[in-house]
Design a protein around this motif. Sequence first.
Motif, PDB file in Angstrom:
ATOM      1  N   THR A 291       0.840  -1.216   0.000  1.00  0.00           N
ATOM      2  CA  THR A 291       0.000   0.000   0.000  1.00  0.00           C
ATOM      3  C   THR A 291       0.867   1.255   0.000  1.00  0.00           C
ATOM      4  OG1 THR A 291      -0.116   0.035   2.413  1.00  0.00           O
ATOM      5  CG2 THR A 291      -1.855  -1.157   1.253  1.00  0.00           C
TER       6      THR A 291
ATOM      7  N   LYS B  33      -5.387   0.737   0.218  1.00  0.00           N
ATOM      8  CA  LYS B  33      -5.606   0.016   1.490  1.00  0.00           C
ATOM      9  C   LYS B  33      -6.831  -0.882   1.371  1.00  0.00           C
ATOM     10  CE  LYS B  33      -2.940   2.300   4.899  1.00  0.00           C
ATOM     11  NZ  LYS B  33      -2.666   3.631   5.391  1.00  0.00           N
ATOM     12  N   GLU B  34      -7.840  -0.385   0.651  1.00  0.00           N
ATOM     13  CA  GLU B  34      -9.087  -1.154   0.495  1.00  0.00           C
ATOM     14  C   GLU B  34      -8.815  -2.453  -0.297  1.00  0.00           C
ATOM     15  OE1 GLU B  34     -12.074   1.205  -1.320  1.00  0.00           O
ATOM     16  OE2 GLU B  34     -13.627   0.314  -0.041  1.00  0.00           O
ATOM     17  N   GLU B  35      -8.067  -2.329  -1.369  1.00  0.00           N
ATOM     18  CA  GLU B  35      -7.749  -3.520  -2.181  1.00  0.00           C
ATOM     19  C   GLU B  35      -6.941  -4.529  -1.353  1.00  0.00           C
ATOM     20  OE1 GLU B  35      -7.411  -1.604  -6.685  1.00  0.00           O
ATOM     21  OE2 GLU B  35      -5.733  -1.397  -5.309  1.00  0.00           O
TER      22      GLU B  35
ATOM     23  N   LYS C 223      -6.933  -4.838   1.933  1.00  0.00           N
ATOM     24  CA  LYS C 223      -7.796  -5.414   2.967  1.00  0.00           C
ATOM     25  C   LYS C 223      -8.678  -6.511   2.359  1.00  0.00           C
ATOM     26  CE  LYS C 223     -10.980  -4.180   6.649  1.00  0.00           C
ATOM     27  NZ  LYS C 223     -11.989  -5.144   6.226  1.00  0.00           N
ATOM     28  N   ASN C 224      -9.136  -6.255   1.160  1.00  0.00           N
ATOM     29  CA  ASN C 224      -9.947  -7.229   0.447  1.00  0.00           C
ATOM     30  C   ASN C 224      -9.190  -8.545   0.248  1.00  0.00           C
ATOM     31  OD1 ASN C 224     -12.424  -7.620  -0.616  1.00  0.00           O
ATOM     32  ND2 ASN C 224     -11.833  -6.986  -2.694  1.00  0.00           N
ATOM     33  N   CYS C 225      -7.901  -8.430  -0.104  1.00  0.00           N
ATOM     34  CA  CYS C 225      -7.066  -9.638  -0.278  1.00  0.00           C
ATOM     35  C   CYS C 225      -6.912 -10.373   1.062  1.00  0.00           C
ATOM     36  CB  CYS C 225      -5.684  -9.270  -0.822  1.00  0.00           C
ATOM     37  SG  CYS C 225      -5.703  -8.697  -2.506  1.00  0.00           S
TER      38      CYS C 225
ATOM     39  N   ASP D 294      -9.058 -10.315   3.589  1.00  0.00           N
ATOM     40  CA  ASP D 294     -10.363 -10.902   3.921  1.00  0.00           C
ATOM     41  C   ASP D 294     -10.626 -12.157   3.098  1.00  0.00           C
ATOM     42  OD1 ASP D 294     -10.703  -8.900   5.723  1.00  0.00           O
ATOM     43  OD2 ASP D 294     -12.048  -7.696   4.468  1.00  0.00           O
ATOM     44  N   ASN D 295     -10.096 -12.184   1.881  1.00  0.00           N
ATOM     45  CA  ASN D 295     -10.323 -13.348   1.012  1.00  0.00           C
ATOM     46  C   ASN D 295      -9.182 -14.362   1.073  1.00  0.00           C
ATOM     47  OD1 ASN D 295     -12.960 -12.834  -0.328  1.00  0.00           O
ATOM     48  ND2 ASN D 295     -11.918 -10.912  -0.791  1.00  0.00           N
ATOM     49  N   ASP D 296      -8.338 -14.207   2.086  1.00  0.00           N
ATOM     50  CA  ASP D 296      -7.275 -15.176   2.350  1.00  0.00           C
ATOM     51  C   ASP D 296      -6.343 -15.388   1.143  1.00  0.00           C
ATOM     52  OD1 ASP D 296      -6.052 -16.709   4.211  1.00  0.00           O
ATOM     53  OD2 ASP D 296      -7.229 -18.529   3.822  1.00  0.00           O
ATOM     54  N   LYS D 297      -5.996 -14.278   0.479  1.00  0.00           N
ATOM     55  CA  LYS D 297      -5.187 -14.380  -0.744  1.00  0.00           C
ATOM     56  C   LYS D 297      -3.687 -14.419  -0.457  1.00  0.00           C
ATOM     57  CE  LYS D 297      -8.509 -13.667  -3.934  1.00  0.00           C
ATOM     58  NZ  LYS D 297      -9.095 -14.819  -4.552  1.00  0.00           N
TER      59      LYS D 297
ATOM     60  N   LYS E 126       1.257 -12.858  -2.515  1.00  0.00           N
ATOM     61  CA  LYS E 126       0.079 -13.642  -2.933  1.00  0.00           C
ATOM     62  C   LYS E 126       0.418 -15.133  -2.974  1.00  0.00           C
ATOM     63  CE  LYS E 126      -3.321 -10.721  -4.365  1.00  0.00           C
ATOM     64  NZ  LYS E 126      -3.527 -10.296  -5.744  1.00  0.00           N
TER      65      LYS E 126
END
Length: 186
Positions: free
Chosen positions: A38, A56-58, A60-62, A64-67, A82
């Motif tokens: 970030t 930061k949003e992108e 956080k999304n990763c 949350d999706n356990d990427k 990743k």
Amino acid sequence: MNKKLFVISGSSGVGKGTVLKKFLEKNPHFMLSISCTTRSPRPGEVDGVNYFFLTKEEFKNCIDNDKFLEWAEFAGNFYGTKQKYINQCLAEGKDIILEIDTQGALQVKKRMPEAVLIFICPPSLEELEHRLRGRKTEDEATIKKRLDAVKIELERAEKFDYRVVNDDLDRAVKELEEIIIGEQKC
Ligand code: ADP
Ligand code: 5GP
């Protein structure tokens, strides 16, 4: 030859990027993993080459999706590797190196105990600060945050498989090569 994951860490400014650049010039079949971050790009840094620069949003999304194989907050920014990218590289039989912070390195070791952790040490704390300031890429507040992290990073270094002092650049690169080639023979 065994395909192993090599993880390089060390305090900001110690010379990880410089050592790895030279190592990769001599050993072009190794691939350096491209992390997500970030933080803002430095002049000359290119998205998809030096990092994948995320909001930061992108990021956080990763999370949350356990990427991520691992991720960490370092000096006010988020950084992560990743999982899919690493799996692909290993499946394709690539020799892969991660250059990540000490928190991330220890997470990788937990999830992939066969990973080899190498910590790059400064010849002295004074020289570390001199290099970090001399690079002229960070403002004073950021330099301070990065120097504040050094003590705990040196403590975490005790858990690494190897420690290499980056005193003379060519010597340090040679030592790193010996470690990596030796590990690939195991
Ligand atoms: P890092 O990637 O660990 O943050 P860099 O590779 O950006 O560190 O190096 C920080 C600074 O230190 C750069 O200006 C680099 O040229 C310098 N440097 C790296 N290795 C050495 C060395 N062995 N001797 C002297 N200066 C070095
Ligand atoms: P810089 O902002 O100087 O490029 O990197 C700051 C710190 O973040 C360095 O210690 C670097 O190794 C680390 N870093 C880079 N990518 C990653 C990553 O994917 N995960 C983690 N945990 N740290 C990273």
